[in-house]
Design a protein around this motif. Structure first.
Motif, mmCIF file in Angstrom:
data_model
loop_
_atom_site.group_PDB
_atom_site.id
_atom_site.type_symbol
_atom_site.label_atom_id
_atom_site.label_comp_id
_atom_site.label_asym_id
_atom_site.label_seq_id
_atom_site.Cartn_x
_atom_site.Cartn_y
_atom_site.Cartn_z
ATOM 1 N N SER A 27 0.608 -1.185 0.160
ATOM 2 C CA SER A 27 0.127 -0.144 -0.035
ATOM 3 C C SER A 27 0.941 1.230 -0.051
ATOM 4 O O SER A 27 0.552 2.130 -0.702
ATOM 5 C CB SER A 27 -0.861 -0.074 1.369
ATOM 6 N N ASP A 58 2.463 1.635 -3.410
ATOM 7 C CA ASP A 58 1.547 2.037 -4.484
ATOM 8 C C ASP A 58 1.055 3.577 -4.205
ATOM 9 O O ASP A 58 1.065 4.197 -5.202
ATOM 10 C CB ASP A 58 0.146 1.393 -4.143
ATOM 11 N N THR A 111 1.689 6.308 -7.076
ATOM 12 C CA THR A 111 0.548 7.319 -7.422
ATOM 13 C C THR A 111 0.691 8.648 -7.383
ATOM 14 O O THR A 111 0.209 9.441 -8.119
ATOM 15 C CB THR A 111 -0.828 6.738 -6.669
#
Length: 80
Positions: A68, A71, A75
């Motif tokens: 997470s 990511d 992002t």
């Protein structure tokens, strides 16, 4: 609640990785409490498979959290 929105949501949508990490963490904490209570308070021998499951769930939580975070880093880099 701002804290749950910051932890569980990504761009206003619930992230499945974050929700799974929270659910597995809660289950892992309950299993850890059970292991400690049965070992220390009840003076029962703890099943070694229970400890293996505890360690596996802890590894799964750490993997989901790391995925997470990675990511989120990718992002935010692509949006800038």
């Amino acid at each position: 609640m701002k804290i749950t929105n910051d932890i569980l949501k990504e761009n206003g949508i619930y992230s499945i990785k974050r929700v799974m990490a929270i659910i597995i963490l809660i289950f892992d904490l309950l299993l850890g409490v059970f292991i400690v209570i049965s070992d220390k308070i009840l003076d029962k021998v703890v099943n070694p498979y229970a400890i293996m499951v505890f360690n596996s769930l802890l590894a799964a939580v750490m993997t989901l959290v790391v995925a997470s975070v990675i990511d989120k880093k990718f992002t935010t880099k692509t949006e800038v």
